[in-house]
Structure formats: C-alpha cells, structure tokens
Design a protein around this motif. Structure first.
Motif, PDB file in Angstrom:
ATOM      1  N   PHE A  53       4.235 -11.286  -9.919  1.00 17.91           N
ATOM      2  CA  PHE A  53       3.379 -11.724  -8.817  1.00 17.91           C
ATOM      3  C   PHE A  53       4.184 -12.221  -7.615  1.00 17.91           C
ATOM      4  CE2 PHE A  53       0.815 -15.055  -6.708  1.00 17.91           C
ATOM      5  CZ  PHE A  53      -0.282 -14.305  -6.333  1.00 17.91           C
ATOM      6  N   ASP A 112       0.583  -2.888  -7.470  1.00 16.69           N
ATOM      7  CA  ASP A 112       0.671  -3.179  -6.035  1.00 16.69           C
ATOM      8  C   ASP A 112      -0.450  -2.444  -5.307  1.00 16.69           C
ATOM      9  OD1 ASP A 112       1.431  -3.816  -3.482  1.00 16.69           O
ATOM     10  OD2 ASP A 112       3.128  -2.417  -3.431  1.00 16.69           O
ATOM     11  N   ASP A 120      -0.127  -7.443  -7.716  1.00 15.82           N
ATOM     12  CA  ASP A 120      -1.360  -8.191  -7.485  1.00 15.82           C
ATOM     13  C   ASP A 120      -2.155  -8.268  -8.795  1.00 15.82           C
ATOM     14  OD1 ASP A 120      -0.668  -7.951  -4.668  1.00 15.82           O
ATOM     15  OD2 ASP A 120      -1.444  -5.900  -4.803  1.00 15.82           O
ATOM     16  N   ALA A 141      -3.470 -11.328  -3.936  1.00 19.21           N
ATOM     17  CA  ALA A 141      -2.327 -10.536  -3.484  1.00 19.21           C
ATOM     18  C   ALA A 141      -1.030 -11.248  -3.852  1.00 19.21           C
ATOM     19  CB  ALA A 141      -2.394 -10.313  -1.972  1.00 19.21           C
TER      20      ALA A 141
END
Length: 243
Positions: A53, A112, A120, A141
């Motif tokens: 992340f 992603d 994400d 995100a």
C-alpha cells in the motif's frame, strides 16, 4: 510482510492477530502480535493482504471486525517491515466522519487501479441503516507518505517486558538482559539482519529475570535487530557488531 521472500502466516486473536514469518520450520511462538485497539466488543473476523500500500517493498495487511463498534464495524491497516510494528498505521470505525461507513464488512486487494504505481485496496460495507442493504464500496488509493518511523526500530510495547544489550557496539560476547513482570514463558530471542532474515533463534527457560551471553563471533560486522518475546509480548533493540 518482512521482505525476506518467504510467505508469512497471520492468525486471528480476539483483539488482534499473530504474525509468523515464513521459515523452513514454522515456530510455535509468533514473530509479531498485532494490536487491534479500541474494540472490546468484537473479535477480528477478517485478515486480508492488500499488497504494498505504501510502496516500500513490504506487503501490508488489513484487519476487519464486523461486530466491533456496536456492529458498525472497524478496519485497521498494518505496514510490513523487517520488524512488523504491532500498531495500525490508520484505522476507521463505522460511523466515523468523513466517510461514515455503515457496517464495515470485508476488504479486497485491487492492485494498482489508478495507474500511479502503488497498490490500492477496497473496503465493502453492508449499509444496513435504512439503506435497503444496497451496500457500498470505498477504494483506498495507495499512499507513499505512510511509513514505519525510523526512530521506532521496534514496536511500542508495555512495560512488562524489557530488553537491554551491552556492550553495544560489541566485538565478541554481548549480554542480553531480559526482564518480565509476569511469568508468561517460554522466553525466546530472535536475531534479524536488516533484510528481516532470521540469523539466530534462541529458546530460553521461562523466568522473570534472564541474562544470556550471546557470542557474535559468527556474525558479520553490521546492524542487527534483537527481539525478545514471551507468549504474550515482545520487544526489540538494535545490536551493532564491529570487527
């Protein structure tokens, strides 16, 4: 989670989770215990890997309780690192502004999805509050500003377990002084290099006060992480070997 190239195992606790780093023989004692603060009324129901992340090359995980917070639910994100910090980097409870998530239920890694090179994840909510069970999905995100602070080599731990190392730096034999206020053995020590790889593992007799003489002659010069642990807690210190 610790970047050593081996898959890890995470198991649920009533108020957290145990982390076992991948090894040829899985130990009985966890390498880290994750805290799930502020949730006395519910156990962790879900553990989910969410990829990297914060884009630091270590995989991260989410813990979710569907029953916590009067069944509005709760989620918490934990960052991977060579010394996994037991505290979440952020957490959200159901009904907390500004998201006001109703019935936090599950999570999923997404990769992603927005093309910025950072992983994400999504959180699914039941939305049972006069909402016809229509549900809601929120995408988080990836964010490179979330980090494990450099100043905290190990996790913040309660006072019942302490570790001191001397001399440090050392060339030869280092003394590990370990003190616990409760007898929650067995007591052990793990030595990691800065890649998160285990270079030594020592099992000690359960004792409230333990002194162990550790010979560093087979270690190369450099920085290491020493983790002392019991069945219920652990703490870490830096060890510097000079030759």
């Amino acid at each position: 989670m610790n970047g050593d190239g081996k898959d890890d195992i995470v198991t649920r606790l009533t108020a957290g989770a145990r982390v076992f780093f991948g090894q040829d023989i899985v130990p009985d004692t966890p390498d880290a215990v994750l805290n799930f603060p502020g949730c006395p009324d519910g156990a962790v129901q879900e553990i989910q890997s969410v990829g990297d992340f914060n884009h630091d090359r270590y995989d991260d995980i989410i813990l979710i309780s569907q029953t916590c917070n009067n069944s509005w639910g709760k989620m918490a994100l934990y960052l991977g690192s060579p010394w996994v910090n037991p505290n979440p980097v952020f957490q959200i409870e159901g009904r907390d502004p500004p998201l006001n998530l109703v019935g936090i239920f599950t999570s999923e890694p997404l990769g992603d999805v927005n093309g910025d090179g950072v992983d994400d994840f999504a959180v699914g909510c039941v939305n049972t509050n006069n909402d016809g069970r229509r549900g809601r999905v929120v995408i988080f995100a990836g964010d490179t500003t979330y980090i494990v602070p450099i100043g905290k080599v190990g996790p913040a731990v309660p006072d019942q377990l302490s570790l001191s190392i001397y001399p440090n730096p050392v060339n030869g034999v280092a003394t590990f002084d370990i003190s616990s206020q409760i007898n929650s053995g067995p007591l052990g020590v793990i030595v990691y290099n800065l890649l998160g790889q285990t270079v030594d593992r020592i099992i000690l007799n359960a004792n409230l006060q333990t002194r162990y003489l550790y010979n560093t002659s087979r270690l190369a010069s450099g920085h290491y992480i020493v983790q002392a642990y019991t069945n219920t807690n652990f703490t870490t210190q830096k060890l510097v070997v000079l030759k």
